[in-house]
Design a protein around this motif. Structure first.
Motif, PDB file in Angstrom:
ATOM      1  N   VAL A 182     113.889  62.079  51.270  1.00  0.00           N
ATOM      2  CA  VAL A 182     113.759  60.620  51.259  1.00  0.00           C
ATOM      3  C   VAL A 182     114.908  60.007  50.462  1.00  0.00           C
ATOM      4  CG1 VAL A 182     112.306  58.693  50.506  1.00  0.00           C
ATOM      5  CG2 VAL A 182     111.271  60.658  51.661  1.00  0.00           C
ATOM      6  N   ALA A 183     115.335  60.670  49.392  1.00  0.00           N
ATOM      7  CA  ALA A 183     116.462  60.170  48.600  1.00  0.00           C
ATOM      8  C   ALA A 183     117.742  60.147  49.435  1.00  0.00           C
ATOM      9  CB  ALA A 183     116.658  61.026  47.350  1.00  0.00           C
ATOM     10  N   VAL A 184     117.947  61.159  50.274  1.00  0.00           N
ATOM     11  CA  VAL A 184     119.111  61.172  51.167  1.00  0.00           C
ATOM     12  C   VAL A 184     119.018  59.999  52.139  1.00  0.00           C
ATOM     13  CG1 VAL A 184     120.245  62.436  53.046  1.00  0.00           C
ATOM     14  CG2 VAL A 184     119.587  63.645  50.952  1.00  0.00           C
ATOM     15  N   ALA A 185     117.842  59.792  52.716  1.00  0.00           N
ATOM     16  CA  ALA A 185     117.655  58.673  53.651  1.00  0.00           C
ATOM     17  C   ALA A 185     117.827  57.336  52.951  1.00  0.00           C
ATOM     18  CB  ALA A 185     116.281  58.750  54.303  1.00  0.00           C
ATOM     19  N   ASP A 186     117.415  57.238  51.694  1.00  0.00           N
ATOM     20  CA  ASP A 186     117.581  55.993  50.943  1.00  0.00           C
ATOM     21  C   ASP A 186     119.052  55.662  50.711  1.00  0.00           C
ATOM     22  OD1 ASP A 186     114.858  55.594  50.845  1.00  0.00           O
ATOM     23  OD2 ASP A 186     114.641  56.319  48.781  1.00  0.00           O
ATOM     24  N   GLY A 187     119.925  56.683  50.792  1.00  0.00           N
ATOM     25  CA  GLY A 187     121.360  56.451  50.657  1.00  0.00           C
ATOM     26  C   GLY A 187     121.949  55.717  51.846  1.00  0.00           C
ATOM     27  N   VAL A 188     121.226  55.708  52.961  1.00  0.00           N
ATOM     28  CA  VAL A 188     121.659  54.970  54.147  1.00  0.00           C
ATOM     29  C   VAL A 188     121.065  53.574  54.035  1.00  0.00           C
ATOM     30  CG1 VAL A 188     121.663  54.880  56.669  1.00  0.00           C
ATOM     31  CG2 VAL A 188     121.703  57.096  55.502  1.00  0.00           C
ATOM     32  N   ARG A 189     121.832  52.668  53.463  1.00  0.00           N
ATOM     33  CA  ARG A 189     121.329  51.321  53.208  1.00  0.00           C
ATOM     34  C   ARG A 189     121.660  50.410  54.382  1.00  0.00           C
ATOM     35  NH1 ARG A 189     122.495  53.448  48.490  1.00  0.00           N
ATOM     36  NH2 ARG A 189     124.584  52.817  47.953  1.00  0.00           N
ATOM     37  N   PRO A 190     120.648  49.764  54.923  1.00  0.00           N
ATOM     38  CA  PRO A 190     120.887  48.882  56.070  1.00  0.00           C
ATOM     39  C   PRO A 190     121.680  47.640  55.681  1.00  0.00           C
ATOM     40  CG  PRO A 190     118.636  48.672  55.306  1.00  0.00           C
ATOM     41  CD  PRO A 190     119.251  49.775  54.500  1.00  0.00           C
ATOM     42  N   ALA A 191     122.306  47.069  56.677  1.00  0.00           N
ATOM     43  CA  ALA A 191     123.032  45.820  56.463  1.00  0.00           C
ATOM     44  C   ALA A 191     122.032  44.671  56.372  1.00  0.00           C
ATOM     45  CB  ALA A 191     123.995  45.590  57.630  1.00  0.00           C
ATOM     46  N   PRO A 192     122.422  43.573  55.732  1.00  0.00           N
ATOM     47  CA  PRO A 192     121.541  42.402  55.707  1.00  0.00           C
ATOM     48  C   PRO A 192     121.218  41.975  57.143  1.00  0.00           C
ATOM     49  CG  PRO A 192     123.398  42.099  54.223  1.00  0.00           C
ATOM     50  CD  PRO A 192     123.672  43.347  55.002  1.00  0.00           C
ATOM     51  N   GLY A 193     119.983  41.636  57.374  1.00  0.00           N
ATOM     52  CA  GLY A 193     119.577  41.218  58.714  1.00  0.00           C
ATOM     53  C   GLY A 193     118.971  42.338  59.543  1.00  0.00           C
ATOM     54  N   TRP A 194     119.071  43.594  59.070  1.00  0.00           N
ATOM     55  CA  TRP A 194     118.412  44.691  59.775  1.00  0.00           C
ATOM     56  C   TRP A 194     116.984  44.777  59.254  1.00  0.00           C
ATOM     57  CZ3 TRP A 194     122.190  49.464  59.736  1.00  0.00           C
ATOM     58  CH2 TRP A 194     123.381  49.113  60.376  1.00  0.00           C
ATOM     59  N   ARG A 195     116.019  44.756  60.157  1.00  0.00           N
ATOM     60  CA  ARG A 195     114.607  44.832  59.783  1.00  0.00           C
ATOM     61  C   ARG A 195     114.079  46.229  60.075  1.00  0.00           C
ATOM     62  NH1 ARG A 195     115.423  41.089  63.311  1.00  0.00           N
ATOM     63  NH2 ARG A 195     114.157  42.073  64.900  1.00  0.00           N
ATOM     64  N   GLU A 196     113.456  46.858  59.066  1.00  0.00           N
ATOM     65  CA  GLU A 196     112.846  48.162  59.328  1.00  0.00           C
ATOM     66  C   GLU A 196     111.619  47.947  60.202  1.00  0.00           C
ATOM     67  OE1 GLU A 196     110.880  52.041  57.176  1.00  0.00           O
ATOM     68  OE2 GLU A 196     112.239  50.799  55.999  1.00  0.00           O
ATOM     69  N   GLU A 197     111.594  48.616  61.336  1.00  0.00           N
ATOM     70  CA  GLU A 197     110.498  48.474  62.290  1.00  0.00           C
ATOM     71  C   GLU A 197     109.516  49.635  62.211  1.00  0.00           C
ATOM     72  OE1 GLU A 197     110.054  46.163  65.184  1.00  0.00           O
ATOM     73  OE2 GLU A 197     111.208  44.875  63.857  1.00  0.00           O
ATOM     74  N   ALA A 198     110.020  50.824  61.898  1.00  0.00           N
ATOM     75  CA  ALA A 198     109.139  51.998  61.895  1.00  0.00           C
ATOM     76  C   ALA A 198     109.786  53.106  61.075  1.00  0.00           C
ATOM     77  CB  ALA A 198     108.901  52.480  63.324  1.00  0.00           C
ATOM     78  N   HIS A 199     108.969  54.048  60.647  1.00  0.00           N
ATOM     79  CA  HIS A 199     109.476  55.230  59.957  1.00  0.00           C
ATOM     80  C   HIS A 199     108.441  56.343  60.021  1.00  0.00           C
ATOM     81  CE1 HIS A 199     107.086  53.367  56.735  1.00  0.00           C
ATOM     82  NE2 HIS A 199     106.902  54.600  56.325  1.00  0.00           N
ATOM     83  N   ASN A 200     108.895  57.555  59.778  1.00  0.00           N
ATOM     84  CA  ASN A 200     108.003  58.712  59.751  1.00  0.00           C
ATOM     85  C   ASN A 200     108.615  59.754  58.822  1.00  0.00           C
ATOM     86  OD1 ASN A 200     105.769  60.345  60.570  1.00  0.00           O
ATOM     87  ND2 ASN A 200     107.202  61.538  61.790  1.00  0.00           N
ATOM     88  N   VAL A 201     107.794  60.370  57.994  1.00  0.00           N
ATOM     89  CA  VAL A 201     108.225  61.441  57.104  1.00  0.00           C
ATOM     90  C   VAL A 201     107.292  62.617  57.332  1.00  0.00           C
ATOM     91  CG1 VAL A 201     108.607  62.148  54.719  1.00  0.00           C
ATOM     92  CG2 VAL A 201     109.010  59.774  55.380  1.00  0.00           C
TER      93      VAL A 201
END
Length: 145
Positions: free
Chosen positions: A25-44
């Motif tokens: 999850v820490a690796v994935a947190d390093g991929v920071r979305p640009a402003p205006g990108w809305r997280e729609e879904a996720h799965n771990v």
């Protein structure tokens, strides 16, 4: 007291899940979305008690949506910030689909390894003229190869 005994296995399973998936999850947190990108879904998926069926253990994905254009520079920036530092494949705009086709296509992507995890960033587009974009971030243990 009986309630504590009954809840103990669930607490242990949740603690195992959180501890074991934290590096991924820490690796994935390093991929920071640009402003205006809305997280729609996720799965771990992962942890000591993970059963490797439909989704491989020690893998996760997040999906963002935007109606703003996504450029190669955007993907290159988030790729570099995540520690990938790889070139982006594709131009993030041109559709390989025939005119009049519907559906999604990969407009551009960046893939590499960060801290023992395969990381893939993909920008998906709908048909020509549709402003919607889907940005997928997938992280998976290199052991899943």
């Amino acid at each position: 007291m009986a309630l504590v005994v009954l809840a103990s296995p669930f607490i242990v399973m949740q603690a195992s899940f959180l501890i074991d998936t934290a590096p991924m999850v820490a690796v994935a947190d390093g991929v920071r979305p640009a402003p205006g990108w809305r997280e729609e879904a996720h799965n771990v998926s992962g942890g000591l008690f993970c059963i490797d069926l439909a989704v491989p253990c020690d893998s996760m994905w997040r999906e963002y949506r935007t109606e703003q254009p996504v450029t190669v520079a955007d993907v290159q920036r988030i790729s570099a910030e995540a520690g990938l530092g790889v070139p982006v494949e594709g131009d993030c705009d041109t559709s390989p689909l025939r005119p009049g086709s519907t559906g999604l296509h990969t407009a551009c992507s960046a893939e590499g390894v960060v801290d023992g995890y395969d990381v893939r960033i993909r920008v998906l587009r709908f048909r020509e003229g549709d402003a919607r974009r889907i940005i997928q971030v997938a992280v998976s243990s290199i052991e899943n190869r």
